[in-house]
Design a protein around this motif. Structure first.
Motif, PDB file in Angstrom:
ATOM      1  N   LEU A 263       0.835  -1.200   0.000  1.00 24.07           N
ATOM      2  CA  LEU A 263       0.000   0.000   0.000  1.00 24.07           C
ATOM      3  C   LEU A 263       0.874   1.256   0.000  1.00 24.07           C
ATOM      4  N   LEU A 264       1.896   1.274   0.835  1.00 22.95           N
ATOM      5  CA  LEU A 264       2.788   2.432   0.905  1.00 22.95           C
ATOM      6  C   LEU A 264       3.698   2.522  -0.317  1.00 22.95           C
TER       7      LEU A 264
ATOM      8  N   GLN B 227       1.013   8.278   3.485  1.00 23.93           N
ATOM      9  CA  GLN B 227      -0.416   8.290   3.809  1.00 23.93           C
ATOM     10  C   GLN B 227      -0.610   8.427   5.314  1.00 23.93           C
ATOM     11  N   SER B 228      -1.721   9.043   5.692  1.00 23.74           N
ATOM     12  CA  SER B 228      -1.996   9.206   7.119  1.00 23.74           C
ATOM     13  C   SER B 228      -2.335   7.855   7.732  1.00 23.74           C
ATOM     14  N   ILE B 229      -2.036   7.724   9.003  1.00 26.54           N
ATOM     15  CA  ILE B 229      -2.276   6.477   9.712  1.00 26.54           C
ATOM     16  C   ILE B 229      -3.762   6.117   9.711  1.00 26.54           C
ATOM     17  N   HIS B 230      -4.630   7.128   9.776  1.00 24.85           N
ATOM     18  CA  HIS B 230      -6.073   6.871   9.760  1.00 24.85           C
ATOM     19  C   HIS B 230      -6.527   6.347   8.404  1.00 24.85           C
ATOM     20  N   ARG B 231      -5.994   6.908   7.350  1.00 23.91           N
ATOM     21  CA  ARG B 231      -6.353   6.461   5.999  1.00 23.91           C
ATOM     22  C   ARG B 231      -5.882   5.028   5.768  1.00 23.91           C
ATOM     23  N   VAL B 232      -4.674   4.727   6.204  1.00 26.41           N
ATOM     24  CA  VAL B 232      -4.136   3.376   6.038  1.00 26.41           C
ATOM     25  C   VAL B 232      -4.981   2.372   6.818  1.00 26.41           C
TER      26      VAL B 232
ATOM     27  N   VAL C 272       9.029   0.561   7.958  1.00 24.40           N
ATOM     28  CA  VAL C 272       8.066   1.668   7.906  1.00 24.40           C
ATOM     29  C   VAL C 272       8.405   2.658   9.009  1.00 24.40           C
ATOM     30  N   GLU C 273       8.312   3.942   8.696  1.00 22.30           N
ATOM     31  CA  GLU C 273       8.514   4.960   9.726  1.00 22.30           C
ATOM     32  C   GLU C 273       7.284   5.848   9.817  1.00 22.30           C
ATOM     33  N   GLN C 274       7.080   6.387  11.013  1.00 22.61           N
ATOM     34  CA  GLN C 274       5.978   7.308  11.271  1.00 22.61           C
ATOM     35  C   GLN C 274       6.552   8.699  11.441  1.00 22.61           C
TER      36      GLN C 274
ATOM     37  N   LEU D 137       2.658   7.782   7.395  1.00 22.69           N
ATOM     38  CA  LEU D 137       3.493   6.592   7.271  1.00 22.69           C
ATOM     39  C   LEU D 137       4.296   6.624   5.978  1.00 22.69           C
ATOM     40  N   TRP D 138       5.553   6.258   6.090  1.00 21.92           N
ATOM     41  CA  TRP D 138       6.469   6.242   4.956  1.00 21.92           C
ATOM     42  C   TRP D 138       7.267   4.947   4.982  1.00 21.92           C
TER      43      TRP D 138
END
Length: 74
Positions: free
Chosen positions: A6-7, A13-18, A48-50, A59-60
């Motif tokens: 997904l990433l 992408q925002s954590i809520h969207r993910v 993954v990093e926040q 998230l990236w």
């Protein structure tokens, strides 16, 4: 692997969207991020990093995460 893919398709992408796109609750996603994150205290895989983007958590993929996804596509 679904989170990484997904990433890989749309990084930052925002954590809520993910969480919504993956059909997970935030607490479930946070546990997953602990395993996939860089924190050595939790044996994180550093994929993954926040990052904080004002009031949002975004998230990236890390460089290691990008390499793993690129290898999976090959």
């Amino acid at each position: 692997m679904a989170l990484l893919q997904l990433l890989a398709g749309e990084d930052g992408q925002s954590i809520h969207r993910v969480a919504k796109r993956m059909g997970l609750g935030l607490s479930e996603l946070q546990r997953l991020l602990t395993a996939l994150g860089p924190d050595p205290r939790f044996d994180g895989l550093d994929l993954v990093e926040q990052r904080s983007d004002g009031t949002r958590t975004v998230l990236w993929l890390t460089a290691k995460g990008r390499r793993l996804c690129a290898g999976a596509d090959a």
